[in-house]
Design an enzyme around this catalytic site. Structure first.
Site, PDB file in Angstrom:
ATOM      1  CG  ASN A  42       9.886   3.732  22.456  1.00  0.00           C
ATOM      2  OD1 ASN A  42       8.990   4.239  23.445  1.00  0.00           O
ATOM      3  ND2 ASN A  42       9.200   2.177  21.894  1.00  0.00           N
ATOM      4  CB  ILE A  43      10.536   7.694  17.900  1.00  0.00           C
ATOM      5  CG1 ILE A  43      11.207   8.704  18.972  1.00  0.00           C
ATOM      6  CG2 ILE A  43       9.751   8.339  16.276  1.00  0.00           C
ATOM      7  CD1 ILE A  43      11.429   9.917  18.685  1.00  0.00           C
ATOM      8  CD  GLU A  44       8.276   0.945  18.010  1.00  0.00           C
ATOM      9  OE1 GLU A  44       6.943   0.637  17.202  1.00  0.00           O
ATOM     10  OE2 GLU A  44       8.391   0.442  18.875  1.00  0.00           O
ATOM     11  CB  CYS A  53      16.099   3.060  22.148  1.00  0.00           C
ATOM     12  SG  CYS A  53      16.209   1.858  21.390  1.00  0.00           S
ATOM     13  CD  GLU A  55      16.818   2.963  26.648  1.00  0.00           C
ATOM     14  OE1 GLU A  55      16.167   3.401  26.084  1.00  0.00           O
ATOM     15  OE2 GLU A  55      17.604   1.944  26.971  1.00  0.00           O
ATOM     16  CB  CYS A  86      18.469  -2.660  23.692  1.00  0.00           C
ATOM     17  SG  CYS A  86      18.957  -0.363  21.976  1.00  0.00           S
ATOM     18  CB  CYS A  89      20.918   2.212  24.930  1.00  0.00           C
ATOM     19  SG  CYS A  89      18.909   2.750  23.608  1.00  0.00           S
TER      20      CYS A  89
HETATM   21  N1  THU Z   1      13.091   0.270  23.168  1.00  0.00           N
HETATM   22  C1  THU Z   1      13.482   1.636  23.734  1.00  0.00           C
HETATM   23  O1  THU Z   1      13.152   2.321  23.568  1.00  0.00           O
HETATM   24  N2  THU Z   1      14.412   1.081  24.745  1.00  0.00           N
HETATM   25  C2  THU Z   1      15.546  -0.063  24.781  1.00  0.00           C
HETATM   26  O2  THU Z   1      16.415  -0.011  25.301  1.00  0.00           O
HETATM   27  C3  THU Z   1      14.844  -1.287  24.529  1.00  0.00           C
HETATM   28  C4  THU Z   1      13.719  -1.639  23.605  1.00  0.00           C
HETATM   29  C5  THU Z   1      12.111   0.925  22.374  1.00  0.00           C
HETATM   30  C6  THU Z   1      12.652   0.697  20.845  1.00  0.00           C
HETATM   31  C7  THU Z   1      11.207  -0.149  20.394  1.00  0.00           C
HETATM   32  O3  THU Z   1      10.825   0.990  20.257  1.00  0.00           O
HETATM   33  C8  THU Z   1      10.504  -1.171  21.463  1.00  0.00           C
HETATM   34  O4  THU Z   1      11.223  -0.624  22.599  1.00  0.00           O
HETATM   35  C9  THU Z   1      10.544  -2.777  21.186  1.00  0.00           C
HETATM   36  O5  THU Z   1      11.470  -3.120  21.384  1.00  0.00           O
END
Ligand code: THU
Length: 130
Positions: A42-44, A53, A55, A86, A89
């Site tokens: 994940n890259i915020e 996300c 995935e 999520c 995804c």
């Molecule tokens: N996140 C994912 O990478 N994949 C998911 O399916 C659920 C959420 C990440 C997004 C965010 O950076 C962190 O988890 C919290 O939501």
């Protein structure tokens, strides 16, 4: 490749997670029908909605070099509960492989596995466009 090896690749990718806002690192590893594996984390972003996300990053990496068919994806976090994908995804994965097997992994390594058809039942698919 075993489930366990795919999970370990996802866990390795999780180490690259950029998640200063949620502090919830996630890693993913997606296995293509031809045996290739692509990973993502994940890259915020400070504009929270721009976050990617794990995935989605793994899938984009695969599709961007021509992969179109996927067998399994492992999704790993450090959390106490299984790391389910999520909704967005689930839809992204469904575009290419509606029947992909999804391994949802906890921090302690335990996991559950479901076909995407179960996680995304009665979905909007290509058939709806006519
Ligand atoms: N996140 C994912 O990478 N994949 C998911 O399916 C659920 C959420 C990440 C997004 C965010 O950076 C962190 O988890 C919290 O939501």
């Amino acid at each position: 490749m075993t489930d366990r090896s795919l999970i370990e690749l996802a866990r390795a990718a999780m180490r690259h997670s950029y998640s200063p806002y949620s502090r919830f690192p996630v890693g993913a590893a997606i296995e293509c029908a031809d045996g290739r594996v692509f990973t993502g984390c994940n890259i915020e972003n400070v504009a929270f909605g721009a976050t990617m996300c794990a995935e989605a990053v793994a899938l984009a990496s695969a599709v961007s070099v021509g992969a179109r068919e996927f067998l399994r994806i492992a999704i790993v976090s450090d959390g106490k509960t299984y790391c389910y994908p999520c909704g967005n995804c689930r839809q992204l994965l469904s575009e290419f492989s509606p029947e992909i097997e999804v391994l949802c992994v906890r921090g302690d390594g335990r996991y559950v596995s479901y076909p995407l058809t179960r996680l995304l039942a009665e979905s909007f698919g290509k058939g709806q466009l006519g």
